[in-house]
Design an enzyme around this catalytic site. Sequence first.
Site, PDB file in Angstrom:
ATOM      1  N   GLY A 203      -4.070   4.147 -13.985  1.00  0.00           N
ATOM      2  CA  GLY A 203      -4.127   4.639 -12.611  1.00  0.00           C
ATOM      3  C   GLY A 203      -4.562   6.090 -12.559  1.00  0.00           C
ATOM      4  O   GLY A 203      -5.472   6.500 -13.287  1.00  0.00           O
ATOM      5  N   GLY A 205      -2.990   8.575 -13.596  1.00  0.00           N
ATOM      6  CA  GLY A 205      -2.442   9.379 -14.695  1.00  0.00           C
ATOM      7  C   GLY A 205      -1.052   9.924 -14.446  1.00  0.00           C
ATOM      8  O   GLY A 205      -0.522  10.685 -15.262  1.00  0.00           O
ATOM      9  N   ILE A 224     -11.166   2.625 -16.935  1.00  0.00           N
ATOM     10  CA  ILE A 224     -12.625   2.699 -16.776  1.00  0.00           C
ATOM     11  C   ILE A 224     -13.052   3.379 -15.470  1.00  0.00           C
ATOM     12  O   ILE A 224     -14.238   3.612 -15.261  1.00  0.00           O
ATOM     13  CB  ILE A 224     -13.294   1.304 -16.867  1.00  0.00           C
ATOM     14  CG1 ILE A 224     -12.618   0.308 -15.925  1.00  0.00           C
ATOM     15  CG2 ILE A 224     -13.280   0.785 -18.286  1.00  0.00           C
ATOM     16  CD1 ILE A 224     -13.343  -1.036 -15.867  1.00  0.00           C
ATOM     17  N   CYS A 388      -1.228  -8.645   2.373  1.00  0.00           N
ATOM     18  CA  CYS A 388      -0.500  -8.724   1.103  1.00  0.00           C
ATOM     19  C   CYS A 388       0.999  -8.587   1.330  1.00  0.00           C
ATOM     20  O   CYS A 388       1.798  -9.290   0.703  1.00  0.00           O
ATOM     21  CB  CYS A 388      -0.998  -7.662   0.135  1.00  0.00           C
ATOM     22  SG  CYS A 388      -2.657  -8.023  -0.496  1.00  0.00           S
TER      23      CYS A 388
END
Lengths: 416, 416
Positions: A203, A205, A224, A388
Amino acid sequence: MNSLRGSAQKDLVRWPSSSGPPLEAPDWQGDIRARLSKTQGREHQKVAALFAQAGIEIGGHNPWDLQVHDPRFYGRLLAGGSLAAGESFMDGWWEAPALDQLCCRVHGAALSDKINDWTTIGLALKSRLFNRQNQTDAPVAAEEHYNLGNDLYQAMLGRWMQYTCAYWRNAESLDQAQENKLDLICRKLKLKPGMTVLDVGGGFGTLAQFIASNYGCHVVVYNISSEQVAYGRELCQGLPVRFEQRDYREAIVEPAFDRIVSVGFFEHVGHKNYQAFLTLMDQLLKPGGLFLLHTIGGNISRTTTDAWLDKHIFANGVIPSMAQLGVALEKGAREPGRWVVEDWHNFGPDYDRTLLAWWHNFDGAWPTLQRKYGDRFYRMWKYYLLGCAGGFRARKLQLWQMILSRGDVERYEAVR
Amino acid sequence: MNSLRGSAQKDLVRWPSSSGPPLEAPDWQGDIRARLSKTQGREHQKVAALFAQAGIEIGGHNPWDLQVHDPRFYGRLLAGGSLAAGESFMDGWWEAPALDQLCCRVHGAALSDKINDWTTIGLALKSRLFNRQNQTDAPVAAEEHYNLGNDLYQAMLGRWMQYTCAYWRNAESLDQAQENKLDLICRKLKLKPGMTVLDVGGGFGTLAQFIASNYGCHVVVYNISSEQVAYGRELCQGLPVRFEQRDYREAIVEPAFDRIVSVGFFEHVGHKNYQAFLTLMDQLLKPGGLFLLHTIGGNISRTTTDAWLDKHIFANGVIPSMAQLGVALEKGAREPGRWVVEDWHNFGPDYDRTLLAWWHNFDGAWPTLQRKYGDRFYRMWKYYLLGCAGGFRARKLQLWQMILSRGDVERYEAVR
């Protein structure tokens, strides 16, 4: 629809040749309207019956009832299923005062399984045949979603920049719940100063930062997404944290880590890669090591996510089931049966609350974001977050944190 | 063996026709001995190499090393695998100072998978083809094992008569650990006075007694063992506990229970019946109900238990894997995907400690049991308890407690 159009077109080219004299010019435009409205009427009825199964009324007065602004919605939904539902919402064709409550009911009654649209079938077929999460296609998810813009995520996620489920036990605010989650992870991993920790996904960090600052560990992050890595590097300056902007499959295969943690990443791994992913983790983890896997889970085994989510939010995402994870855990190691699940924690309902908090943050910050992202994005994002939330509230989606070992650890004392 | 016997027999019927005069009568008995010892030597070597993979030396000086008293052991083991290992132990052909440590190493190195004996293959085939846990065959397990004699179990199990894994967190004695386990189950089930509880399996009725006396619930127990039911009925006199000495499949199918608990019973259900079992539980549980499933689990999916255990201890037993349970949970309900695993607790290492406690109790009480059960039983029981302890210590076996709901409950707060 085709047969109707064909029939209407016929009326356009052929003049009626009745024997009696025409009293007035035939109202063929009215005829089309009548036929259209007859079809729409049938479609309306069908859609109304579908939603009624979930206790949702079209035009009703409950907050979860559906308000249709464009009657083309019915036909589009029947032909396009879940993808059409989301896209017609983005187009403003329908609305609901409480979209999360509507979606909870839709998930609860499994309505999307009751429309066999071609998009979903095609997606399922593609996912069965191809490895959609190979190293070439995997960056798509990062480019499209995680690089959307850090301003958006900063507005939405709050202080901790955690884009995964918070842990609401003894928490009143999102920030507290995210801090609880970070600490829960560290306590479950039984971290000690000097340990080496691999964070797969990483994510923004903030987990790496939390681990390095509060538990004195050395962290290596594989991610990435260029935006996330840039953010994390800035954040972790001076801390023993190294970011590798690379696919996890490029990790050097040696048992270099005392602990592995992967939070909200497994949803991008793909069912065809579960075994290989777990085998690699087995290879990277030192003897006596622990691996915390944090992932959304589904009650039913599938090989694709929802067609709308796949197209607009998480390209190539797949949510694992317990059955799929069970098989992958059994086989995904250097020798079958090595992994031992020491603890399997489900706090799915906390994702409902997390998503609502994100929605409130996003909605509140919208005036500062509107210019850059535009109103269609707003509706897309609303549909994503509240849809969601409804899935988790209906308990069709779970949030799993699993602690895995290779059985070479002391009696594992689960923490909550 | 056949070729050797053939060759030895030839020597018996044909006199050597060497050209030179025989200096003495040919020593054909010595010849057989030599050939036998040559074969035994080869078998010995093979078995020694096998055990060496697990760090076990034949005739070595470590407590886990194997001491062979009868050299026929080697051939018998190679031909008969796991069944022969246990039966030759019962026959006194071999011993180990620390049998549990030896078995832990054997399980750790998965030695039994390295001997492809016909008994195991036959058993696996039978289990795949037939439903060995149908209503006709299921009573076999009860008759053969649970009705062995309550004196044996009273001597071994201690005060609580719990013939399942104890919970050793904050416990020093078996009695305390079993009481902890009983209370853990009740706390996990969030029992409240007046609730109706179904206990599938039931054992000696001590869980039902505990629930009824300490939590004020009404309990119905299904158990097919006459000895256990007689014991339980005596114990629960005056309490709201009803014993049904019947197969669980005879339960009246209606949602009559607020809670369901099944402790150490699922190992008798059989892989072919998991889905039907879980579907029935779904039918018996009231809306908003919880189901606690307590079972031994295996790291690898199998359809039989160990051949020796199957023959001598648990006829028709099967230990589920996470993969098998995952599939069964997904499909084993009135609608697929209804079951939600709220919590999955693994305390496998506690079974090692429980089995050792049972062994010490049994061994200590042996003078009072010897006359009734006989010395071969002693060796069988030792092999059973210490062998299983080794399996749990090697972490090939787990102890799972799962809390299942249908997602219609409040956020489940797991307890430990």
